[in-house]
Design an enzyme around this catalytic site. Structure first.
Site, short mmCIF file in Angstrom:
data_model
loop_
_atom_site.label_atom_id
_atom_site.label_comp_id
_atom_site.label_asym_id
_atom_site.label_seq_id
_atom_site.Cartn_x
_atom_site.Cartn_y
_atom_site.Cartn_z
N HIS A 1 0.81 -1.22 0.00
CA HIS A 1 0.00 0.00 0.00
C HIS A 1 0.84 1.27 0.00
CE1 HIS A 1 -3.19 -2.79 1.03
NE2 HIS A 1 -3.99 -1.89 0.53
N GLY A 2 2.08 1.16 0.43
CA GLY A 2 2.89 2.37 0.38
C GLY A 2 4.11 2.28 1.25
#
Lengths: 300, 473
Positions: B325-326
């Site tokens: 997701h990051g």
């Protein structure tokens, strides 16, 4: 495929009619009445050549008490409206300035009036001000479905000749000539303000509108004064670019920032973090009038 | 170009018209789809087109190479090229600065002060989605699950198909490619379903997610001065913001795809009605979870080996899922938190308990318990750093949880809208999406009035220029 497109077309017509009827009905009934703009527009018809016309957001119609100005022999009219951005201030002035012919215009400004997208204000205007080409265009160019819906309602209202509903509020009192009073309420300082400072997101349209207002008043020989109405000091300090904002407005004309002059006002003088209560209005208006008299603005 | 923009509406009408006027020629259909997809993607930044084109060419050639060479070693080397290229691209664009900063922090912690260069990298929209899609193609060809595709145009469409390009669902080549390789015939039923799914997706995005967003921002931005009750409300609102945003996007993507005669995979299956965390993960972002299961978890040995290896694999899969997701420790913490919730179920062999049956009203308590745990996880996901997340959670756990809520009363409108969403989704939980069969038995004008009411709500609550949360991933 043909059947599908036909069905889509039929549904499109149905949905448009549905939105028009129900959307308009909801808007006509609910509208935007908490800022009492409809009352002002109605009263404006009786006003001619006031000494001063106030324009701006709720800080304007809750900050400039026309009764206090009248006590000093200054006839004023307050044309503020909820969340009014500079774009809407220009729209209103452009529509009414030649009718009203004020000697002075006090334009309430703040960082917020530079960054406001004008949607709330456009909704207010659509619900309460007779439509014209500029207002329709402004509503369309917001690219916001809510303003488009409100525009439909405004068109329906205009066609059917329905006047905006006048409403009173249990908390607010509308005072003739545009001021809205909130008495005996102090701000309950239960909310701390975020320590991180924020910067102003300037919207080009608002800057252009301010320049147009400057040009419009200069052309007509009307004095223009830009005023920042005080907000609670903790809130004011969250703006990181306070000096840049002061510089920006000073370059446009005669500008007074009362956040600096009245930074001592405590929560006792506000009913929320950005609006003065009756005690605060009295202090602010008295100081404003004396400052303007000293500077020779009200030498009529 | 955002799905909830006027530009996309015009784009969709134009592409739809040209596409179905293509005289039912497969070549023309794919050509229009490829052009439309590149215009759609280039709308963000034309430079992104180079990346996606290079990625397409690499995986196209790698797959053809694997088909050509029979020996296992060459095939493995070619697969290595695809993996290194795709993950390298992703690592550089998405994670380079995170690794640099983490190394600098580690050195600082050890007492060495070093200069930290920060690379000015623009994260191409959707890169996490399309690199996973092309990677799955190369792996499937390597495994012999699909033959290498020789039609470059069709492969271009597979990689860049605009409805699912920037935020999924991540499609498998075994499902999407055969559809692209066959001529699409217009289906009234599918197109009608597509429109309904788009409408429901827009409702979730523009009415629910976008209207939760300002309150969520307000609460999370001033979390240090708010009571536990308000912070809990912030976590609940964020749970619906992210669900409305992402599942709304997926519904619009699947609906738009249906208009072009292509069926995409389901990405959400009412995840907040899950009775345990294992069920939640079978119902939330399904295409990513199943991707990790098939291409990471099972190759690592899954749960077939001993317990220690299985536990290790579960941790790995959740941590990678968070990291996907990051580049932020908050996402890793979110993944770790979910792995801790999942492990007890796995060890007690209860992770496959709620496999088939839909939840019923009598399951309300386990559903609420699971939802609450998911909300706690969302605090890590939304917080700006781990310390903010722990501060928020400790405030929620304190006695201030019973203090009055400190946000505007307008939030009640949003709560009412969320309740409408929950009721409609609950009543239609056995269907693929909420509006699939809802109203089918009503007369046409009642049904159209219902759809128009949803349109009215969208128009009423719409905000302009709001992006989708998952675009940043």
């Amino acid at each position: 495929m043909r059947l599908y497109l036909l069905k889509i077309l039929k549904f499109g017509l149905f949905a448009f009619t549905f939105l028009f009827i129900f959307g308009s009905a909801i808007w006509i009934n609910i509208g935007f009445t908490h800022g009492f703009l409809a009352n002002r527009i109605e009263e404006l018809k009786q006003i001619a050549h006031p000494d001063v016309l106030f324009v701006g957001s709720s800080r304007c119609y809750r900050g400039f008490d026309t009764r206090i100005f009248a006590e000093h022999g200054i006839e004023g009219f307050n044309l503020g409206s909820s969340a009014q951005s500079l774009e809407q201030s220009y729209l209103l002035l452009n529509k009414y300035v030649d009718e009203v012919k004020p000697k002075t215009i006090i334009l309430e400004v703040a960082a917020r009036s530079l960054e406001a997208d004008g949607i709330e204000s456009t909704l207010d205007l659509l619900a309460n001000v007779p439509l014209d080409k500029e207002l329709c265009w402004s509503a369309l160019t917001t690219k916001n479905p809510q303003t488009h819906l409100a525009l439909m309602a405004a068109i329906a209202r205009q066609i059917l000749g329905i006047s905006p509903t006048f409403r009173s509020s249990s908390r607010d009192k509308y005072v003739p000539f545009g001021f809205v009073e909130r008495v005996n309420q102090s701000y309950q300082d239960n909310k701390k303000f975020v320590a991180n400072s924020t910067y102003t997101n300037v919207r080009e349209k608002n800057v252009e509108s301010l320049d147009k207002i400057v040009e419009m008043t200069a052309k007509r020989g009307i004095k223009l004064i830009l005023v920042q109405v005080p907000v609670i000091s903790q809130r004011y300090k969250t703006h990181a670019d306070r000096e840049a904002i002061d510089e920006f407005f000073s370059k446009r004309g005669y500008y007074l920032n009362f956040n600096n002059k009245l930074s001592f006002l405590t929560s006792e003088y506000f009913f929320d973090s950005s609006h003065l209560n009756n005690r605060g209005v009295e202090v602010f208006d008295e100081l404003l009038i004396s400052t303007l008299r000293k500077d020779g603005v009200f030498d009529f | 170009m955002l799905f909830n923009s006027f530009a996309f509406l015009i784009f969709l009408i134009v592409v739809f018209t040209i596409y179905w006027c293509s005289n039912n020629s497969l070549r023309l259909q794919n050509t229009f789809l490829a052009i439309a997809s590149y215009i759609f993607y280039g709308w963000w930044d034309y430079r992104f087109l180079i990346l996606i084109f290079v990625s397409t060419v690499v995986d196209y050639l790698v797959a053809l190479g694997m088909e050509r060479y029979a020996d296992q070693r060459s095939r493995k080397n070619l697969l290595g090229v695809s993996i290194v290229f795709n993950l390298g691209l992703l690592a550089y664009c998405k994670y380079a600065n995170f690794f640099i900063d983490s190394f600098v922090d580690a050195f600082l912690f050890a007492g060495f002060d070093i200069d930290s260069p920060t690379l000015n990298i623009i994260l191409p929209v959707g890169i996490s989605f399309y690199t996973f899609q092309t990677l799955s193609y190369s792996i499937d060809v390597y495994r012999g699950e699909i033959k290498a595709n020789k039609d470059f145009l069709a492969f271009m469409v597979y990689v860049s198909f605009f409805p699912q390009l920037v935020a999924g669902p991540i499609e498998r080549s075994t499902k999407l490619l055969p559809q692209i390789l066959n001529k699409r015939i217009f289906s009234y039923q599918e197109a009608a379903l597509g429109m309904k799914q788009i409408l429901w997706g827009l409702f979730k995005k523009m009415v629910i997610a976008d209207n939760c967003a300002p309150y969520v921002d307000q609460i999370f931005n001033s979390s240090d001065s708010l009571h536990g009750s308000t912070l809990l409300l912030g976590a609940v609102l964020f749970s619906f913001q992210i669900y409305g945003d992402f599942s709304g996007y997926s519904d619009i993507a699947i609906g738009v795809s249906r208009l072009f005669g292509i069926k995409l995979s389901r990405n959400f299956n009412n995840p907040y009605f899950s009775r345990d965390i294992a069920e939640f993960w079978r119902k939330w972002h399904i295409s990513l979870s199943s991707w990790f299961k098939d291409y990471v978890y099972i190759p690592l040995g899954g749960s077939a080996k001993n317990k220690i290896t299985s536990i290790k694999n579960i941790f790995i899969i959740f941590l990678i899922s968070g990291f996907w997701h990051g580049a932020n420790w908050t996402f890793i913490a979110w993944g770790a938190f979910h792995s801790l919730l999942y492990l007890p179920l796995f060890l007690l062999k209860r992770n496959r308990k709620n496999l088939s049956e839909h939840p019923r009203f009598k399951d309300l308590l386990p559903v609420l318990k699971t939802y609450l745990l998911v909300c706690i996880g969302w605090v890590f996901f939304r917080a700006k750093d781990i310390s903010q997340a722990t501060d928020i959670l400790s405030e929620i756990m304190s006695e201030s949880l019973f203090s009055p809520i400190e946000v505007s009363l307008r939030v009640l409108y949003i709560i009412a809208l969320i309740l409408i969403l929950i009721v409609l989704e609950w009543l239609n939980r056995t269907h693929e999406f909420t509006l699939e069969k809802l109203g089918n038995n009503w007369n046409m004008y009642t049904r159209w009035s219902f759809y128009s009411t949803i349109l009215l709500l969208i128009a009423w609550f719409a905000k302009t220029g709001t992006s989708f949360i998952y675009f940043q991933f």
